[in-house]
Design a protein around this motif. Structure first.
Motif, PDB file in Angstrom:
ATOM      1  N   PRO A 147       0.811  -1.218   0.000  1.00  0.00           N
ATOM      2  CA  PRO A 147       0.000   0.000   0.000  1.00  0.00           C
ATOM      3  C   PRO A 147       0.847   1.272   0.000  1.00  0.00           C
ATOM      4  CG  PRO A 147      -0.931  -1.579   1.513  1.00  0.00           C
ATOM      5  CD  PRO A 147       0.390  -2.153   1.063  1.00  0.00           C
ATOM      6  N   PRO A 148       0.294   2.360  -0.510  1.00  0.00           N
ATOM      7  CA  PRO A 148       1.071   3.597  -0.659  1.00  0.00           C
ATOM      8  C   PRO A 148       1.480   4.243   0.664  1.00  0.00           C
ATOM      9  CG  PRO A 148      -1.222   3.921  -1.290  1.00  0.00           C
ATOM     10  CD  PRO A 148      -1.040   2.458  -1.108  1.00  0.00           C
ATOM     11  N   THR A 149       0.744   4.005   1.725  1.00  0.00           N
ATOM     12  CA  THR A 149       1.111   4.546   3.037  1.00  0.00           C
ATOM     13  C   THR A 149       0.894   3.469   4.098  1.00  0.00           C
ATOM     14  OG1 THR A 149      -1.070   5.329   3.744  1.00  0.00           O
ATOM     15  CG2 THR A 149       0.198   6.815   2.316  1.00  0.00           C
ATOM     16  N   ASN A 150       1.325   3.788   5.307  1.00  0.00           N
ATOM     17  CA  ASN A 150       1.149   2.851   6.429  1.00  0.00           C
ATOM     18  C   ASN A 150      -0.170   3.068   7.168  1.00  0.00           C
ATOM     19  OD1 ASN A 150       1.636   5.285   7.740  1.00  0.00           O
ATOM     20  ND2 ASN A 150       3.097   4.430   9.225  1.00  0.00           N
ATOM     21  N   TRP A 151      -1.094   3.824   6.612  1.00  0.00           N
ATOM     22  CA  TRP A 151      -2.329   4.158   7.305  1.00  0.00           C
ATOM     23  C   TRP A 151      -3.131   2.899   7.610  1.00  0.00           C
ATOM     24  CZ3 TRP A 151      -4.091   8.583   3.487  1.00  0.00           C
ATOM     25  CH2 TRP A 151      -3.140   9.622   3.558  1.00  0.00           C
ATOM     26  N   LEU A 152      -3.786   2.911   8.768  1.00  0.00           N
ATOM     27  CA  LEU A 152      -4.542   1.759   9.247  1.00  0.00           C
ATOM     28  C   LEU A 152      -6.035   2.053   9.281  1.00  0.00           C
ATOM     29  CD1 LEU A 152      -2.243   0.696  12.238  1.00  0.00           C
ATOM     30  CD2 LEU A 152      -2.430  -0.421  10.001  1.00  0.00           C
ATOM     31  N   SER A 153      -6.823   1.017   9.104  1.00  0.00           N
ATOM     32  CA  SER A 153      -8.270   1.114   9.209  1.00  0.00           C
ATOM     33  C   SER A 153      -8.704   0.946  10.664  1.00  0.00           C
ATOM     34  CB  SER A 153      -8.929   0.022   8.361  1.00  0.00           C
ATOM     35  OG  SER A 153     -10.272  -0.172   8.731  1.00  0.00           O
ATOM     36  N   ILE A 154      -9.736   1.684  11.049  1.00  0.00           N
ATOM     37  CA  ILE A 154     -10.293   1.520  12.388  1.00  0.00           C
ATOM     38  C   ILE A 154     -10.840   0.102  12.576  1.00  0.00           C
ATOM     39  CG2 ILE A 154     -12.331   2.175  13.744  1.00  0.00           C
ATOM     40  CD1 ILE A 154     -11.664   5.007  13.397  1.00  0.00           C
ATOM     41  N   PHE A 155     -11.240  -0.541  11.494  1.00  0.00           N
ATOM     42  CA  PHE A 155     -11.774  -1.894  11.603  1.00  0.00           C
ATOM     43  C   PHE A 155     -10.688  -2.962  11.486  1.00  0.00           C
ATOM     44  CE2 PHE A 155     -16.462  -0.974  10.275  1.00  0.00           C
ATOM     45  CZ  PHE A 155     -16.648  -0.331  11.486  1.00  0.00           C
ATOM     46  N   GLY A 156      -9.422  -2.557  11.505  1.00  0.00           N
ATOM     47  CA  GLY A 156      -8.332  -3.520  11.505  1.00  0.00           C
ATOM     48  C   GLY A 156      -7.643  -3.629  10.160  1.00  0.00           C
ATOM     49  N   GLY A 157      -6.296  -3.749  10.199  1.00  0.00           N
ATOM     50  CA  GLY A 157      -5.521  -3.916   8.979  1.00  0.00           C
ATOM     51  C   GLY A 157      -5.264  -2.612   8.259  1.00  0.00           C
ATOM     52  N   SER A 158      -4.732  -2.728   7.053  1.00  0.00           N
ATOM     53  CA  SER A 158      -4.412  -1.556   6.245  1.00  0.00           C
ATOM     54  C   SER A 158      -5.667  -0.784   5.873  1.00  0.00           C
ATOM     55  CB  SER A 158      -3.692  -1.994   4.965  1.00  0.00           C
ATOM     56  OG  SER A 158      -3.514  -0.897   4.086  1.00  0.00           O
ATOM     57  N   ALA A 159      -5.517   0.525   5.738  1.00  0.00           N
ATOM     58  CA  ALA A 159      -6.618   1.373   5.275  1.00  0.00           C
ATOM     59  C   ALA A 159      -6.693   1.413   3.754  1.00  0.00           C
ATOM     60  CB  ALA A 159      -6.466   2.784   5.827  1.00  0.00           C
ATOM     61  N   TRP A 160      -5.897   0.603   3.087  1.00  0.00           N
ATOM     62  CA  TRP A 160      -5.872   0.572   1.629  1.00  0.00           C
ATOM     63  C   TRP A 160      -6.314  -0.804   1.130  1.00  0.00           C
ATOM     64  CZ3 TRP A 160      -5.059   5.011  -0.933  1.00  0.00           C
ATOM     65  CH2 TRP A 160      -4.399   6.058  -0.256  1.00  0.00           C
TER      66      TRP A 160
END
Length: 550
Positions: A147-160
């Motif tokens: 993924p392009p960034t390390n951002w995370l999803s509130i529901f778990g795992g990558s935000a991408w």
């Protein structure tokens, strides 16, 4: 019982300041057509309960067309009602009856993201060059395909999430089926403002804005820094979620949001007496962001952060610190406080798991909530003292709970059906099996059981809302803290020539609190026991005392 007057054609444009707003989770309020799911006609049928409570407004969680992966917070059509909830005509009836009863109607706008079934996203993902190609947040992979960034999803795992049609990633701060809209595109903003106008023309009185600080992302796609372990907490996400390991500098709360909120406010100001309250999800800067978003009179009217939705029980010191910090960071702003909502464990269970006198504790917390400076949100069932439901794994519906079970059980425990009739099937919510079970321990707290009991939690809420309405200092006034020790919290509320004194015993044993200088006239105690002498007040466990300066 309290009974407001019908909404005036020329309403007070500042009605929201100090208002008590009753939150309705429509799936769980009242089923009118025997399918096990609450609906708009069910809400309309139960409006007399809300009128008798004395609430100024209702906030209805999303009822828009949706595949219901996140139970309405994944919208596939912003301008229609999902068939499980009814029709637009049903909504018109709800508005008309609410206004007849003197209740304003606020609805939940989910603007940061849509369902992946929304026609906008279906078109956006179809190619790199279609007219809506830039309506969502798309990005190429990193050179190694990650993924392009390390951002995370509130529901778990990558935000991408990787998309095989465009061979790009799309951003989702929540479920993978909830792609984030690209607010950097003016066309997206225009489309969402048109949605806002649609509901204003339907007669709504305001909006609750879901995840208001998630609208914009960092255009440069910078990585979030790590957050020191000692700063991690479980306010924005449960403790089991790695989301708490980052300082969320770039995936939300961007400065561009201020200009969009000004555009949004300008649309609201085209209509008389409309309001908006924003939900600020940020563990480190929640109050500061709320201050920014409510400053200047040209953005949203009020915001609530997560401080009072946190796991740790309220203490006098924390209440004082939170109120004073908001006043410091938001001198022009206005807060809206809530102890419970559809996303967190009910506060009676969250804070009172070891409390013996649960009813006394519930009454004390309601009195405190109603006397703090700011507006107030009450979550359905809170007025009955409902505890969190303890559900089996096989009963869970919430993808959040299913993902993080068993250490986090999700949000279903606070979303179980409202209990109306102690002896009726399913507590009077539905004639058939509800979408979530009705806990047996909720039935003794049903509305009809509490109605006839003068000392019930329900009747204490009614009495205290009427008390708040009689004294404008509670809704509109300033606040000054006098004491915040281990057990005693005291403050004054001031408006015009009225000065009110509030003293709370936040403990399970009796205490003696000192009275400030001056002459004080005791006001109706609303069931709280106290004994006053010249310079002290004795309060019972979970007791409170209210007085007016003479």
């Amino acid at each position: 019982m309290n009974q407001a007057s019908p909404i005036s054609p020329m309403p007070d444009k500042d009605w929201w300041r100090g208002a008590v707003i009753y939150q309705i989770y429509p799936r769980s309020y009242q089923d009118s057509n025997a399918d096990g799911i609450g609906d708009l006609r069910g809400i309309t049928a139960r409006l007399p309960h809300i009128a008798s409570l004395g609430a100024d407004a209702i906030w209805i969680s999303p009822f828009f067309t949706s595949p219901m992966k996140d139970f309405g917070y994944d919208v596939s059509d912003y301008c229609d009602v999902d068939p499980i909830f009814g029709t637009l005509d049903d909504f018109d009836l709800l508005i008309a009856e609410s206004h007849r009863l003197g209740i304003r109607v606020m609805i939940d706008l989910v603007l940061s993201h849509t369902s992946d079934l929304h026609p906008w996203f279906v078109e956006s993902r179809s190619s790199l060059t279609n007219p809506k190609a830039d309506w969502y947040v798309w990005a190429d992979p990193a050179p190694d395909g990650t993924p392009p960034t390390n951002w995370l999803s509130i529901f778990g795992g990558s935000a991408w999430q990787w998309d095989t049609r465009r061979l790009q990633y799309f951003l989702h701060n929540f479920l993978t089926s909830q792609p984030d809209l690209n607010f950097h595109n003016p066309e997206v903003q225009d489309a969402l403002l048109d949605v806002t106008r649609f509901w204003l023309q339907k007669g709504v009185d305001g909006f609750r804005l879901d995840t208001i600080n998630f609208y914009f992302h960092d255009k440069h796609l910078r990585h979030n820094p790590a957050l020191a372990p000692e700063l991690r907490n479980a306010q924005t996400a449960p403790a089991v979620n790695p989301y708490n390991h980052q300082e969320h500098l770039y995936d939300k709360s961007q400065p561009e949001n201020l200009e969009f909120l000004k555009r949004f406010r300008a649309v609201l100001d085209e209509y008389p007496a409309i309001t908006a309250v924003g939900e600020v999800g940020d563990s480190q800067r929640g109050l500061e962001i709320a201050g920014e978003y409510t400053s200047g009179g040209d953005k949203v009217h009020m915001c609530y952060a997560f401080e009072f939705l946190a796991p740790d029980a309220l203490t006098p010191v924390f209440v004082k610190a939170t109120q004073e910090k908001f006043q410091r960071v938001a001198p022009e702003g206005w807060a809206c406080w809530a102890f419970s909502n559809h996303d967190v464990m009910r506060h009676i269970s969250r804070w009172g798991s070891n409390v013996h006198d649960v009813a006394g504790y519930a009454k004390l917390l309601s009195a405190l909530l109603m006397t703090l400076r700011g507006s107030v949100c009450i979550y359905q069932g809170e007025e009955l003292g409902l505890p969190e439901a303890d559900l089996a794994f096989e009963d869970l519906q919430d993808p959040y709970g299913i993902q993080f079970w068993p250490n986090y059980k999700g949000r279903d425990g606070c979303r179980t059906p409202m209990v109306w009739e102690k002896a009726a099937p399913n507590g009077g919510f539905s004639l058939v099996k509800p979408w979530l079970p009705v806990p047996a321990n909720h039935l003794d707290l049903a509305a009809d059981a509490e109605n006839g009991e003068p000392s019930s939690i329900l009747n204490q809420y009614r009495q205290f809302l009427a008390f708040r309405r009689r004294h404008p200092a509670f809704a509109k006034g300033e606040i000054e803290f006098l004491e915040a020790g281990n057990e005693v919290l005291s403050f004054t509320r001031m408006h015009g020539n009225e000065v009110l004194l509030c003293i709370f015993n936040i403990s399970e044993h009796s205490v003696v609190a000192a009275l400030p200088e001056g002459s004080w006239e005791t006001l109706d105690g609303h069931g709280f026991q106290s004994e006053q002498n010249e310079r002290n007040i004795s309060l019972s466990a979970w007791g409170a005392w209210f007085a007016r300066r003479t």
